[in-house]
Design a protein around this motif. Sequence first.
Motif, PDB file in Angstrom:
ATOM      1  N   PHE A  83      39.151 -25.754  15.501  1.00  0.00           N
ATOM      2  CA  PHE A  83      37.705 -25.807  15.675  1.00  0.00           C
ATOM      3  C   PHE A  83      37.228 -24.644  16.536  1.00  0.00           C
ATOM      4  N   ALA A  84      37.930 -24.379  17.620  1.00  0.00           N
ATOM      5  CA  ALA A  84      37.539 -23.286  18.516  1.00  0.00           C
ATOM      6  C   ALA A  84      37.574 -21.948  17.790  1.00  0.00           C
ATOM      7  N   SER A  85      38.583 -21.745  16.955  1.00  0.00           N
ATOM      8  CA  SER A  85      38.677 -20.514  16.182  1.00  0.00           C
ATOM      9  C   SER A  85      37.532 -20.405  15.184  1.00  0.00           C
ATOM     10  N   ALA A  86      37.204 -21.526  14.534  1.00  0.00           N
ATOM     11  CA  ALA A  86      36.092 -21.544  13.580  1.00  0.00           C
ATOM     12  C   ALA A  86      34.770 -21.240  14.277  1.00  0.00           C
ATOM     13  N   LEU A  87      34.616 -21.751  15.480  1.00  0.00           N
ATOM     14  CA  LEU A  87      33.399 -21.494  16.250  1.00  0.00           C
ATOM     15  C   LEU A  87      33.276 -20.007  16.567  1.00  0.00           C
ATOM     16  N   ASP A  88      34.373 -19.390  16.949  1.00  0.00           N
ATOM     17  CA  ASP A  88      34.372 -17.941  17.214  1.00  0.00           C
ATOM     18  C   ASP A  88      33.955 -17.165  15.963  1.00  0.00           C
ATOM     19  N   THR A  89      34.511 -17.550  14.826  1.00  0.00           N
ATOM     20  CA  THR A  89      34.191 -16.877  13.568  1.00  0.00           C
ATOM     21  C   THR A  89      32.712 -17.040  13.231  1.00  0.00           C
ATOM     22  N   ALA A  90      32.198 -18.245  13.379  1.00  0.00           N
ATOM     23  CA  ALA A  90      30.801 -18.507  13.052  1.00  0.00           C
ATOM     24  C   ALA A  90      29.863 -17.678  13.916  1.00  0.00           C
ATOM     25  N   ILE A  91      30.141 -17.616  15.202  1.00  0.00           N
ATOM     26  CA  ILE A  91      29.277 -16.856  16.106  1.00  0.00           C
ATOM     27  C   ILE A  91      29.340 -15.368  15.779  1.00  0.00           C
ATOM     28  N   ALA A  92      30.522 -14.875  15.458  1.00  0.00           N
ATOM     29  CA  ALA A  92      30.652 -13.463  15.090  1.00  0.00           C
ATOM     30  C   ALA A  92      29.827 -13.153  13.842  1.00  0.00           C
ATOM     31  N   TYR A  93      29.912 -14.003  12.841  1.00  0.00           N
ATOM     32  CA  TYR A  93      29.120 -13.813  11.618  1.00  0.00           C
ATOM     33  C   TYR A  93      27.625 -13.948  11.915  1.00  0.00           C
ATOM     34  N   ALA A  94      27.275 -14.917  12.737  1.00  0.00           N
ATOM     35  CA  ALA A  94      25.863 -15.146  13.048  1.00  0.00           C
ATOM     36  C   ALA A  94      25.236 -13.925  13.709  1.00  0.00           C
ATOM     37  N   LYS A  95      25.982 -13.277  14.574  1.00  0.00           N
ATOM     38  CA  LYS A  95      25.445 -12.106  15.264  1.00  0.00           C
ATOM     39  C   LYS A  95      25.211 -10.950  14.301  1.00  0.00           C
ATOM     40  N   VAL A  96      26.107 -10.769  13.350  1.00  0.00           N
ATOM     41  CA  VAL A  96      25.963  -9.661  12.395  1.00  0.00           C
ATOM     42  C   VAL A  96      24.869  -9.958  11.378  1.00  0.00           C
ATOM     43  N   ILE A  97      24.862 -11.171  10.832  1.00  0.00           N
ATOM     44  CA  ILE A  97      23.905 -11.532   9.783  1.00  0.00           C
ATOM     45  C   ILE A  97      22.521 -11.811  10.363  1.00  0.00           C
ATOM     46  N   GLY A  98      22.501 -12.338  11.574  1.00  0.00           N
ATOM     47  CA  GLY A  98      21.230 -12.606  12.229  1.00  0.00           C
ATOM     48  C   GLY A  98      20.657 -13.969  11.963  1.00  0.00           C
TER      49      GLY A  98
END
Length: 255
Positions: A83-98
């Motif tokens: 879950f923690a890894s998935a959260l990191d991935t989601a936040i990284a994508y969210a920052k790029v995509i906006g």
Amino acid sequence: MPKFAANLSMMFNEVPFLDRFAAAAESGFKAVEYLFPYDNPAEIVAERLQAAGLAQALFNMPPGDWAAGERGMAALPGREADFASALDTAIAYAKVIGTPLLHMMAGLAPASDSQAIATYRENLQRAADRTGEAGIGLVIEPINGRDMPGYFLNDFNRALDFIAEVDAPHVKLQYDVYHRQILHGDVIMSLRQMAPIIGHIQIASVPDRHEPLTGELDDRRIFAEIDAIGYQGYVGCEYRPAAGTREGLGWMSKV
């Protein structure tokens, strides 16, 4: 009139995912949402979004192994590291995509299991802390058991209790009209009561999850109520087109 966002996981399936952004814009949408962007580099998704002149409304955190039947990991004891890894991935994508919002899926677990409840609370708090630091909103969504048997978060009042426990202004409810009607009914009154805690709204007809105006609910009255409660976000069109996507878009001119 609410602002509508095309759900690219359900709509415009006539073309590949990356081509759906242009298709949505050509059909008059100003924003999009979808389940997951993770099969494509975040930069490519952002490029398609920007090229189409669209706003990003929301997408989900990685759910685990979707193909194997996983529907989120937040309530799964023993999967905290995943879950923690998935959260990191989601936040990284969210920052790029906006994206302004991430949806945290709970997963398949008994709703009364004490370990699942404790795990969900801990992971929701972890996600709230991380998204808060990143300046991204976080929503949780009750999902009905007919569409997703065994889903942990299957009650709107329980979702409100979890949100109250976190007590963070950026953690809110994803209110899906389709799921609400199947789980509890009382759509209009619950929209009024839950308005302060609603972070995102989605729509589909009941019972077949097709275009609005084709089911048992008075969708025009629901849209009027969404305006009346002062909701300013997008309404995600998370429905399965009864025929082709474009062929079914006539409802938008009738509301």
